[in-house]
Scaffold this active site. Structure first.
Site, PDB file in Angstrom:
ATOM      1  CD  GLU A  69       9.382 -20.376 -18.242  1.00 54.14           C
ATOM      2  OE1 GLU A  69       8.842 -19.743 -17.317  1.00 54.14           O
ATOM      3  OE2 GLU A  69       9.468 -19.911 -19.394  1.00 54.14           O
ATOM      4  CE1 TYR A 107       4.215 -19.381 -16.706  1.00 57.11           C
ATOM      5  CE2 TYR A 107       6.096 -20.121 -15.397  1.00 57.11           C
ATOM      6  CZ  TYR A 107       5.579 -19.392 -16.451  1.00 57.11           C
ATOM      7  OH  TYR A 107       6.418 -18.694 -17.273  1.00 57.11           O
ATOM      8  CG  ASP A 114       4.131 -14.996 -16.435  1.00 58.39           C
ATOM      9  OD1 ASP A 114       3.195 -14.400 -17.024  1.00 58.39           O
ATOM     10  OD2 ASP A 114       5.331 -14.792 -16.712  1.00 58.39           O
ATOM     11  CB  CYS A 131       0.323  -2.031 -27.046  1.00 57.89           C
ATOM     12  SG  CYS A 131      -0.349  -3.660 -26.675  1.00 57.89           S
TER      13      CYS A 131
HETATM   14  S1  SF4 Z   1      -3.123  -1.442 -25.158  1.00 56.08           S
HETATM   15 FE1  SF4 Z   1      -2.087  -0.837 -23.291  1.00 56.08          FE
HETATM   16  S2  SF4 Z   1      -3.251  -1.745 -21.610  1.00 56.08           S
HETATM   17 FE2  SF4 Z   1      -3.889  -2.745 -23.516  1.00 56.08          FE
HETATM   18  S3  SF4 Z   1      -2.627  -4.578 -23.636  1.00 56.08           S
HETATM   19 FE3  SF4 Z   1      -1.565  -2.992 -24.794  1.00 56.08          FE
HETATM   20  S4  SF4 Z   1      -0.181  -1.990 -23.330  1.00 56.08           S
HETATM   21 FE4  SF4 Z   1      -1.656  -3.211 -22.170  1.00 56.08          FE
END
Ligand code: SF4
Length: 369
Positions: free
Chosen positions: A50, A133, A151, A215
């Site tokens: 870290e 942190y 972070d 994501c």
């Molecule tokens: S959807 Fe896109 S902008 Fe939103 S957290 Fe996931 S990668 Fe990041």
């Protein structure tokens, strides 16, 4: 009813927070990068990782982490090591105060905590260099304690996820993001959750071109929903960094060159370098080099020849460095600024820790004398 609120009153229900935690941890367990500090529960190793990862990317840290723990596998070996050896292994990683603090911290753990890293926030934070942190990251990852670690990667993810308007680099912004991070922390698996959020920031929700399509948090993400991904995180414009003109003299005498050691505190603390300093306004570079050497080490020299120019950027300023080969004429070394000196042969330079800016021109010294 629980909720989390960004600065523009965006809300998230408790049930959504739980779902989000589940998605994120599931994603992490499947896709995270294999990194050596993730394969250990050793608090010392996690602490080292870290500290190294602060303001430094994973790929840069990896070889340093391995070398460091290869040489100092236990806290005790680090505590007993000579600081110069620690700096030599840290050489090139930058932000040398981190190495000094880690070394001091290891000594303190041995002397005051019987060799065991304190497993509570109050005591751990008494150790040099352990800020909020580092303490949160180590205590959550190594000891499973419910502390949110925030972070730069985490700030960016949170800014986008909750469309937080506070600029991530504004002073005091840390508190805003920490408050949000605390509200969404999975207290059952805080270490994994913290690492998952950091990993998401490093590999998916990247500074440029975040990969929203893959994501795990896409369905929760407010900037994604509002089509405003490019607008976040907000940042305040930084002032441009100043640039300094520096001269450096490689003074030689009897096939040896003079190197000096910087004082242990401050920028590049404890590293070795060739004497030199800032050029005054209107001053010729050669004259500045002769003057700086006289002032810093009390030697009279003359310029043999110009070697090269090196540019280097630090966090808050840049330097343009002109390097001269200088012939010793007279005087005895008396230090004004540096804390130590040596006359060394060129092949011995590798034994000493030097700043990167010096390393850039050192290959040109071969066959110079
Ligand atoms: S959807 Fe896109 S902008 Fe939103 S957290 Fe996931 S990668 Fe990041």
């Amino acid at each position: 009813m629980g909720y989390i609120s960004g600065s523009n009153n965006n809300l998230m229900e408790t049930s959504d927070i739980h779902r989000m935690q589940k998605y994120l941890i599931r994603w992490y367990s499947k896709y995270h990068r294999q990194l050596p500090w993730r394969e250990t529960n050793n608090p010392y190793h996690i602490w080292v990782s870290e500290v190294m990862l602060q303001q430094t990317q994973v790929k840069t840290v990896l070889p340093f982490y391995r070398n460091f723990l290869g040489r100092f596998p236990e806290l005790k070996t680090l505590a007993e090591a000579d600081m110069q050896e620690v700096l030599k292994i840290w050489e090139g990683l930058g932000y040398y105060a981190r190495a000094h603090n880690l070394h001091k911290g290891a000594k303190m753990v041995i002397q005051e905590y019987g060799g065991l890293i304190p497993d509570n926030m109050k005591e751990f934070r008494k150790i040099p260099g352990v800020g909020e942190y580092i303490a949160s990251a180590v205590l959550s990852i190594a000891f499973g304690q419910a502390h949110a670690a925030v972070d730069g990667n985490v700030k960016r993810v949170l800014a986008r996820l909750f469309q937080i308007k506070t600029p991530v680099n504004k002073s005091g912004a840390y508190r805003t993001f920490k408050d949000v991070a605390v509200k969404i922390l999975d207290e059952r698996e805080p270490g994994i959750f913290n690492q998952a959020l950091m990993e998401l920031g490093a590999t998916v929700c990247k500074p440029k071109n975040p990969e929203c399509a893959i994501c795990p948090l896409e369905s929760f993400c407010m900037v994604n929903r509002s089509g405003n991904v490019d607008g976040y995180p907000k940042r305040v414009k930084k002032k441009s960094v100043p640039e300094y003109s520096i001269v450096v003299g490689v003074v030689h005498k009897n096939k040896r060159v003079l190197i000096t050691r910087r004082k242990p505190e401050g920028l590049l603390g404890g590293l070795w370098e060739f004497p030199g300093g800032k050029i005054r306004s209107g001053e010729e570079t050669e004259a500045a080099c002769i003057r700086e050497i006289q002032e810093e080490v009390n030697l009279v020299v003359e310029i043999d020849r110009y070697l090269t120019r090196v540019k280097h950027a630090y966090t808050h300023f840049k330097i343009v460095m002109d390097i001269f080969i200088c012939k010793f004429i007279s005087g005895r070394v008396r230090l004004n600024g540096p804390v130590d000196y040596r006359w060394v042969k060129l092949h011995e330079l590798d034994q000493y820790p030097f700043p990167k800016a010096n390393r850039k021109f050192m290959p040109l010294l071969t066959n110079t004398l």
